[in-house]
Design a protein around this motif. Structure first.
Motif: not given
Length: 279
Positions: A247-248, A236-244, A255-260
């Motif tokens: 950088g959050h 779990e991470r704060y993923m503000k944009c969702g598309i890398g 990036f957790v949002c694209i690599d995870g």
């Protein structure tokens, strides 16, 4: 050209209370064409928003085999999620996505599957669990180990009863603080190792829960003979944009949002500070 930042309205079709602070929302997109074309994989997430309140990443709880709707299990822990909990059937919510990678399903055909969850960690795993149930014959043993602080904090209570009745599915539940009606196990989820055979040379594990739980579950899995690359964890991470882009959610150049958000333990071990990564 698709605008990744443009959310789509969805209508709340039904609401199921899971616990004192958690509800499952069944959503249907207003745009029928979008509803028919919205495809996702187990383990992915969506960005959920309310106009004037905010936006937050939420794991998809339903299975891709569930057609025509989307389910999100949401715990009220912040401004946005508390506002969502105030919504009623028929109200509107906004969705964009899906984002991120997914849990393996096709890739683990023929293997024994172990799902280990703590607290609000079962909802992200429910998507892959239901996906596997649809293809039960493609897999070996299936075991679900689920723990929570109290019986009232267990999610999908009625569904868990149904899962227990499925042939060749073992469901073990445990709580830290039992009430007078609790008749199952007591203790943290790792105490369930003494209740069932967790040794499998052909086993794949899926884990989701609090960081401290994940840490000790991984240790138990490794002593049970699981390979690093067969242990899957969702972070779990704060993923503000969702598309890398923002950088959050950057961890060690990923990036957790694209690599995870799904990583193997073999990936996690390469992070400069894997303990911090799981926190």
């Amino acid at each position: 050209m698709r605008n990744e930042y443009l959310p789509h309205p969805a209508i709340i079709e039904s609401i199921q209370r899971e616990s004192f602070d958690t509800k499952t929302f069944k959503l249907v997109f207003k745009d029928k064409a979008l509803a028919e074309s919205f495809n996702y994989k187990p383990g992915q997430f969506v960005q959920v928003s309310l106009l004037g309140v905010g936006e937050s990443p939420i794991s998809i709880t339903s299975s891709p085999s569930d057609k025509g709707f989307l389910e999100l299990t949401i715990r009220a822990v912040g401004k946005l999620t508390r506002a969502i909990h105030q919504l009623k059937q028929g109200d509107k919510i906004y969705i964009r996505g899906p984002y991120g990678n997914s849990f393996p399903v096709d890739e683990v055909a023929g293997k024994d599957l172990y799902f280990i969850a703590g607290g609000i960690g079962l909802p992200p795993l429910r998507s892959v669990i239901k996906s596997v149930f649809v293809r039960r014959g493609d897999f070996g043993k299936i075991k679900i180990l689920y723990g929570a602080k109290t019986p009232n904090e267990l999610c999908f209570k009625e569904e868990l009863k149904v899962w227990k009745q499925i042939d060749n599915i073992e469901v073990l539940l445990t709580v830290d603080e039992p009430d007078d009606r609790w008749q199952e196990n007591v203790g943290v989820v790792t105490t369930l190792w003494g209740k069932t055979d967790m040794v499998s040379p052909n086993g794949v594990a899926y884990i989701c829960g609090p960081p401290i739980m994940i840490k000790f579950v991984i240790e138990k899995l490794l002593t049970s003979g699981f390979r690093d690359e067969d242990i899957y964890i969702t972070l779990e991470r704060y993923m503000k944009c969702g598309i890398g882009k923002c950088g959050h959610c950057n961890i060690a150049g990923m990036f957790v949002c694209i690599d995870g958000p799904v990583f193997t333990y073999s990936q996690l071990k390469k992070f400069p500070d894997k303990e911090k990564a799981m926190a």
